[in-house]
Design an enzyme around this catalytic site. Structure first.
Site, PDB file in Angstrom:
ATOM      1  CG  ASN A   1      -0.210   0.364   2.526  1.00  0.00           C
ATOM      2  OD1 ASN A   1      -0.212   1.861   2.645  1.00  0.00           O
ATOM      3  ND2 ASN A   1       0.300  -0.633   3.220  1.00  0.00           N
TER       4      ASN A   1
ATOM      5  CB  CYS B   1       4.542   4.927   7.833  1.00  0.00           C
ATOM      6  SG  CYS B   1       3.501   5.107   6.370  1.00  0.00           S
TER       7      CYS B   1
ATOM      8  CB  THR C   1       4.470  -2.183   5.298  1.00  0.00           C
ATOM      9  OG1 THR C   1       4.714  -0.668   5.281  1.00  0.00           O
ATOM     10  CG2 THR C   1       2.900  -2.545   5.779  1.00  0.00           C
TER      11      THR C   1
ATOM     12  CB  CYS D   1       4.819 -42.202  -3.309  1.00  0.00           C
ATOM     13  SG  CYS D   1       5.362 -41.726  -5.024  1.00  0.00           S
TER      14      CYS D   1
ATOM     15  CB  CYS E   1       3.856 -36.028  -8.877  1.00  0.00           C
ATOM     16  SG  CYS E   1       5.155 -35.371  -7.533  1.00  0.00           S
TER      17      CYS E   1
ATOM     18  CB  CYS F   1      10.959 -36.129  -4.386  1.00  0.00           C
ATOM     19  SG  CYS F   1      10.390 -37.552  -5.158  1.00  0.00           S
TER      20      CYS F   1
ATOM     21  CB  CYS G   1      18.887 -30.980   2.028  1.00  0.00           C
ATOM     22  SG  CYS G   1      18.043 -31.439   0.611  1.00  0.00           S
TER      23      CYS G   1
ATOM     24  CB  CYS H   1      12.491 -34.600  -1.497  1.00  0.00           C
ATOM     25  SG  CYS H   1      13.028 -35.370   0.209  1.00  0.00           S
TER      26      CYS H   1
ATOM     27  CB  CYS I   1       6.517 -34.270  -1.367  1.00  0.00           C
ATOM     28  SG  CYS I   1       5.192 -35.418  -1.699  1.00  0.00           S
TER      29      CYS I   1
HETATM   30  C1  LIG Z   1      -3.368   0.332   3.876  1.00  0.00           C
HETATM   31  C2  LIG Z   1      -2.340   0.279   5.038  1.00  0.00           C
HETATM   32  C3  LIG Z   1      -2.214   1.234   5.844  1.00  0.00           C
HETATM   33  C4  LIG Z   1      -1.619   1.311   6.943  1.00  0.00           C
HETATM   34  N1  LIG Z   1      -1.355   2.162   7.701  1.00  0.00           N
HETATM   35  C5  LIG Z   1      -0.493   2.365   8.783  1.00  0.00           C
HETATM   36  C6  LIG Z   1      -0.449   3.445   9.741  1.00  0.00           C
HETATM   37  O1  LIG Z   1      -1.236   4.349   9.510  1.00  0.00           O
HETATM   38  N2  LIG Z   1       0.107   3.299  10.817  1.00  0.00           N
HETATM   39  C7  LIG Z   1       0.911   2.224  11.262  1.00  0.00           C
HETATM   40  O2  LIG Z   1       1.722   2.158  12.168  1.00  0.00           O
HETATM   41  N3  LIG Z   1       0.932   0.940  10.285  1.00  0.00           N
HETATM   42  C8  LIG Z   1       0.078   1.276   9.084  1.00  0.00           C
HETATM   43  N4  LIG Z   1      -0.068  -0.079   8.295  1.00  0.00           N
HETATM   44  C9  LIG Z   1       0.953  -1.036   8.744  1.00  0.00           C
HETATM   45  C10 LIG Z   1      -0.061  -2.103   9.462  1.00  0.00           C
HETATM   46  O3  LIG Z   1      -0.382  -1.731  10.916  1.00  0.00           O
HETATM   47  C11 LIG Z   1       0.841  -3.635   9.866  1.00  0.00           C
HETATM   48  O4  LIG Z   1       1.962  -3.189  10.628  1.00  0.00           O
HETATM   49  C12 LIG Z   1       1.330  -4.271   8.847  1.00  0.00           C
HETATM   50  O5  LIG Z   1       0.309  -4.181   7.766  1.00  0.00           O
HETATM   51  C13 LIG Z   1       1.772  -5.714   8.828  1.00  0.00           C
HETATM   52  O6  LIG Z   1       0.556  -6.555   9.486  1.00  0.00           O
HETATM   53  P1  LIG Z   1      -0.518  -7.379   8.385  1.00  0.00           P
HETATM   54  O7  LIG Z   1       0.656  -8.096   7.839  1.00  0.00           O
HETATM   55  O8  LIG Z   1      -1.426  -8.175   9.213  1.00  0.00           O
HETATM   56  O9  LIG Z   1      -1.107  -6.562   7.641  1.00  0.00           O
HETATM   57  C14 LIG Z   1      -0.888  -0.025   7.206  1.00  0.00           C
HETATM   58  C15 LIG Z   1      -1.121  -0.958   6.626  1.00  0.00           C
HETATM   59  C16 LIG Z   1      -1.801  -1.160   5.401  1.00  0.00           C
HETATM   60  C17 LIG Z   1      -2.154  -2.387   4.734  1.00  0.00           C
HETATM   61  S1  SF4 Z   2       7.381 -35.857  -4.846  1.00  0.00           S
HETATM   62 FE1  SF4 Z   2       6.245 -37.050  -3.177  1.00  0.00          FE
HETATM   63  S2  SF4 Z   2       4.509 -38.052  -4.560  1.00  0.00           S
HETATM   64 FE2  SF4 Z   2       5.818 -37.160  -5.921  1.00  0.00          FE
HETATM   65  S3  SF4 Z   2       6.989 -39.001  -6.550  1.00  0.00           S
HETATM   66 FE3  SF4 Z   2       8.280 -37.783  -4.578  1.00  0.00          FE
HETATM   67  S4  SF4 Z   2       7.451 -38.910  -2.822  1.00  0.00           S
HETATM   68 FE4  SF4 Z   2       6.125 -39.479  -4.564  1.00  0.00          FE
END
Ligand SMILES: Cc1cc2nc3c(=O)[nH]c(=O)nc-3n(C[C@H](O)[C@H](O)[C@H](O)COP(=O)(O)O)c2cc1C
Ligand code: SF4
Ligand SMILES: Cc1cc2nc3c(=O)[nH]c(=O)nc-3n(C[C@H](O)[C@H](O)[C@H](O)COP(=O)(O)OP(=O)(O)OC[C@H]3O[C@@H](n4cnc5c(N)ncnc54)[C@H](O)[C@@H]3O)c2cc1C
Ligand code: SF4
Ligand code: SF4
Lengths: 434, 450
Positions: free
Chosen positions: A77, A139, A205, A347, A350, A353, A385, A388, A392
């Protein structure tokens, strides 16, 4: 039934779900609907100083990315702080707080970085009977160019200074809202603490461009063919927010500083994870803006049911429980050996993996055995690691199985040791301590 | 208002015009954009994808679906056409439930395959509507190839030959090109004159001449063609039908199902088509099912398919059988026709004898039953018309009553290839015919270039 009532800095609310400062909290109308729906508290949309209110763009102010079926994954935003008159906001805050005394009412504030400006607004807010204030240092757009918002939040000295002014000029608890647009979140958190802040809230944000229109070559959202970076939020930012919360919660300097967790909270699970990583409560914005206020019902019942199942009686039984398990890489146990295992009954063949491991990793999964399409782990090659497991499409089809101590790791040909040993003790480490 | 709805005998105008319209509309309406994106997202982009192996033309299915998912519909269409230039028709008529979608890992996992056919249609429709042509002819070679039959096999062959720079002339006995795409496929699978649109789309590449009303064996011989062309591709399908030879089969009112469907396909006013009130269809293949369903859609009150073996032996897929029953068709098994009866010179009933399988052999049990009927459709198989071959019948090799070919679709006569339904391995599927035509063209190209 578990007690999910929350006490954050002495501010009580029936549940730990607050609405973050944003459009959902910009007016009495919205906030009352939120309280009727069951939200525990709100952080009122950020107020600016007295005078002509800020002006928002009149074109689109949101951009987004989507997953399958247009599920909203990330929202961006370019909105500013409240564009309504300061006194209208203050009057409504007072009325709503009076009507809903059991809900938390926090007022978000952003005024220029001068003590006089803060001194002027704090008594006005205090007069509304609000439970606390949140300093919006987060902000990333619009206000930061005017020396407010994240341009303050990116300089720890300013944070400390403003927090101190506020503590000196009001009796209300002071929450400092942190910007994630910074290299190491611990510095602003420490600064807030030094300034005497009662808590931090995070994350605000993240600076972002969600997409580029490939016909017009304008970033989205596009205003008259131009776009500007916005603030990113919603489910996509949760992993970033969780890490930042954890970093503050386990920093020896700030591990007693209360945290209000924000960023991508969409379900009770997300909330529980923030609490486990040390947040005292959570704030929600995008999820409410996507689905409306009713989602809080799911959050309330979901959190309560999980706590009942687990035998957690109050939020204090949950808060911070995962913090001791967050550690640095060099302390991870190198003698913990795991191998992937494919459950052939689930499995669906597909082959994802196989191709992931074959093309990009360790060539440890077959695609064909005795002329049949079959996917099996080659233990001699598997480094455990987890790629997979992640690619999956069938849940729990591939699992990571720990090799018990004493058994042979077919990859290394060595027996698995039962002794914990980490990088700091490893012979390959030039600064090894053992 | 539907004065003829419940009238006995063979009648036109059984339904209202809206009923006709509804009955013969697209059976699987196309996906809209959003539906296509959601469906495309279900594809796992499998490694060495089983669906692709199951497609007779080996379309790179995971790739074309991913291209849809990323908003690259023309790229997707090209991926399809690269392997199957009749990808548009195949998207409509392939029995996907026994081909790609049966092999889809999501069919195995949850009984809900990715809707490959509908996605294929989504991409190809877009490209055809945009009149996007993806192929250019190579430098002309001056080589000329005669193709007999403008069905899917012939068209696919011609297109591929043209890509290689050769000139293809297609001779077809019928008035319109397309083969069974034009005259056989059920109406509701290919609405809006799609067969002709597709022929135009394919021939747009150039280097393909269509000659209609020219029948091999009547207007020319194989030797004539051999003397004029560098190679010949035979793709005449199966134009003779097996006839029912039982007592009473000469009685008016029993008709071949293929003719019935062909007339239906060529009609632009379904209300003019005569249909019985009580219809019996004899057979167990796709033709029987299609005839029965379309008889029902034309307003027949009762339609019964009688097949001489069990459900599991029917050539029509389980899905096709279910479609028929869902439309109200009754399917009866282990019944073989014995006698057709008439009353006052009009068809009145057909008598069947029960059959059973004894040591794998079909044997009559001696017990009988009769069904009252005013119209019978016979759908007991098509075969090669031997008259097409004239003198060449002696030298060309046959197998199982169809033309024998090797793995490159070469017949026993030098310079003559064959594919589609008319060859021994013909699977009686549009998509297989396309694969044959395409691969025969590659073989012809290799042979005449060397
Ligand atoms: C449209 C919009 C306006 C926002 N305005 C403010 C604001 O005025 N003050 C503030 O502290 N944060 C503002 N934020 C940030 C939100 O409060 C929040 O920190 C952020 O969106 C992360 O949380 P969420 O993932 O739940 O959205 C705004 C967010 C959005 C989407
Ligand atoms: S990714 Fe999962 S479902 Fe696909 S072949 Fe490998 S083990 Fe089977
Ligand atoms: C009623 C019916 C429904 C069907 N439904 C489906 C379906 O839903 N899905 C599916 O995959 N398949 C279906 N099939 C099968 C499919 O139509 C055929 O497998 C496919 O059309 C075969 O293609 P082809 O090119 O070999 O022959 P055809 O499509 O039969 O084309 C042969 C062409 O050759 C011409 N011809 C014949 N003899 C001569 C000659 N002597 N000289 C010149 N030209 C000649 C004909 O006029 C015709 O145009 C159906 C078949 C029938 C009969
Ligand atoms: S969400 Fe509401 S205010 Fe925003 S553009 Fe749509 S209709 Fe207008
Ligand atoms: S088998 Fe199914 S999921 Fe896998 S690539 Fe083919 S269509 Fe996609």
């Amino acid at each position: 039934m578990a007690d999910i009532s929350s006490n954050f800095l002495g501010i009580k609310s029936p549940n730990p779900f607050w609405l973050a400062s944003a459009p959902p909290t910009d007016k009495a109308y919205n906030v009352e609907r939120a309280f009727e729906a069951g939200w525990g508290g709100v952080v009122w949309k950020t107020l600016g100083e007295e005078g002509p209110p800020v002006v928002n763009v009149n074109g689109p102010r949101y951009g987004a990315i989507w997953g399958a079926d247009r599920r909203l994954l990330g929202l961006n935003n370019i909105e500013l702080i409240t564009d309504r008159d300061l006194y209208v906001n203050l009057r409504e805050i007072k009325e709503v707080k009076k009507k809903w005394p059991d809900r938390a009412m926090i007022v978000s504030i952003m005024v220029p970085c001068e003590e006089a400006a803060w001194k002027a607004i704090l008594p006005l807010v205090e007069e509304t009977g609000a439970d606390g204030i949140e300093l919006n240092f987060g902000c990333p757009h619009g206000m930061s160019e005017r020396g407010m918002g994240s341009s303050v939040g990116q300089v720890p000295e300013y944070i400390e200074m403003v927090a101190r002014w506020c503590k000196a000029n009001t009796r209300m608890p002071v929450i400092v809202k942190l910007t994630p647009n910074i290299t190491d979140i611990r510095y602003p958190a420490r600064a807030a603490q030094s300034g005497g802040a009662d808590a931090v809230s995070l994350i605000n944000t993240i600076s972002s461009i969600t997409s580029v229109n490939l016909d017009s070559f304008s970033p989205e959202p596009s205003i008259d063919g131009k776009g500007s970076h916005g603030g990113y939020c919603g489910p996509a930012v949760k992993p970033i927010a969780l890490n930042m919360v954890a970093e503050i919660a386990r920093d020896p300097e700030t591990n007693n500083l209360p945290i209000s967790g924000i960023g991508g909270v969409t379900t009770w699970r997300d909330a529980a994870e923030f609490l486990a990583l040390g947040a005292g409560n959570v704030q929600v914005c995008t999820a409410a803006m996507t689905y409306g206020f009713k989602i809080v019902e799911e959050m309330i019942t979901g959190l309560g049911n999980w706590m009942d199942e687990q035998g957690h009686k109050t939020l204090d039984d949950v808060i911070g429980r995962a913090v001791p398990n967050v550690t640095d890489w060099q302390y991870l146990n190198l003698n913990y050996v795991s191998k992937a295992k494919i459950n052939q009954d689930s499995c669906i063949k597909c082959g994802r993996c196989h191709i992931a491991c074959e093309d990009t990793s360790h060539q440890a999964i077959t695609s064909m055995i005795d002329g049949y399409r079959k996917f099996e782990i080659i233990e001699e090659e598997c480094v455990g690691c987890n790629l997979c497991v992640n690619v999956c499409p069938v849940e729990n089809c591939i699992t990571m199985e720990q090799l018990p101590a004493g058994s042979m790791d077919k990859r290394t040909g060595e027996s698995v040791s039962k002794v914990y040993a980490n990088w700091t003790q490893h012979p390959n480490n030039p600064s090894s301590v053992s | 208002m539907n004065c003829n709805k419940l009238k006995d005998g063979v009648k036109s105008n059984r339904l209202s015009s809206t009923e006709y319209q509804e009955n013969f509309s697209d059976i699987h309406p196309p996906l809209d954009n959003h539906e296509a994106l959601v469906e495309a997202d279900r594809c796992y982009f499998c490694h060495d994808a089983p669906c692709m192996t199951a497609c007779p033309t080996s379309i790179d299915i995971p790739m074309f679906i991913r291209q849809i998912a990323t908003g690259n519909k023309l790229g997707s269409a090209k991926t399809i056409f690269d392997q199957n230039i009749l990808g548009g028709m195949c998207a409509r008529v392939c029995p996907t439930e026994t081909l790609c979608e049966e092999a889809c890992v999501r069919e195995v996992a949850e009984g809900k395959p990715v809707k490959i056919g509908l996605l294929q249609r989504h991409a190809t429709d877009e490209a055809m509507a945009a009149q996007a042509q993806f192929y250019e002819r190579s430098k002309t070679t001056g080589k000329k190839i005669a193709i007999v039959g403008a069905g899917p096999a012939g068209l696919a062959c011609a297109h591929r030959l043209s890509m290689h720079g050769h000139e293809a002339t297609i001779y077809d006995a019928a008035e319109k090109p397309g083969g069974l795409n034009e005259y056989g496929i059920a109406t509701y699978k290919t609405v809006g004159n799609f067969a002709q649109t597709e022929v135009d789309y394919i021939t747009e590449i150039g280097g393909i001449e269509l000659k209609h009303g020219k029948r091999l064996g009547k207007d020319m011989t194989l030797d004539d063609l051999k003397s004029q062309y560098d190679a010949i591709f035979l793709a005449m399908g199966l134009t003779d039908v097996n006839e029912l030879s039982i007592q009473g089969s000469d009685i008016n009112g029993s008709e071949d199902a293929v003719d019935f469907i062909s007339n239906l396909r060529q009609s632009d006013n379904f209300s003019e088509i005569n249909i019985g009130r009580k219809v019996v269809v004899i057979g167990g293949g796709m033709t029987a099912i299609d005839a029965a369903i379309q008889a029902k859609l034309l307003g027949a009150e009762d339609v019964t398919i009688c097949y001489r073996r069990g459900a599991e032996h029917m050539n029509a897929s389980q899905y096709e059988q279910e479609l028929a029953t869902a439309k109200g068709v009754i399917i009866r098994h282990w019944l073989q026709p014995k006698t057709i009866h008439s009353k006052n010179g009009k068809l009145s009933s057909i008598e069947f004898e029960y059959t059973q399988s004894k040591d794998g052999k079909l044997t009559p049990t001696g017990e009988t039953m009769a069904i009252i009927t005013d119209q019978i459709f016979v759908a007991i198989g098509q075969r090669l018309a031997m008259s097409d071959f004239g003198k060449s019948e002696k030298i060309i090799k046959f197998e199982k009553g169809r033309i024998a070919v090797d793995s490159e679709f070469k017949t026993s006569i030098d310079g003559v290839w064959a594919g589609g339904d008319c060859i021994a391995d013909g699977e009686d599927l549009t998509v297989s015919a396309v694969a044959h035509g395409r691969d025969a063209a590659e073989s012809i190209n290799r042979t005449i270039q060397s």
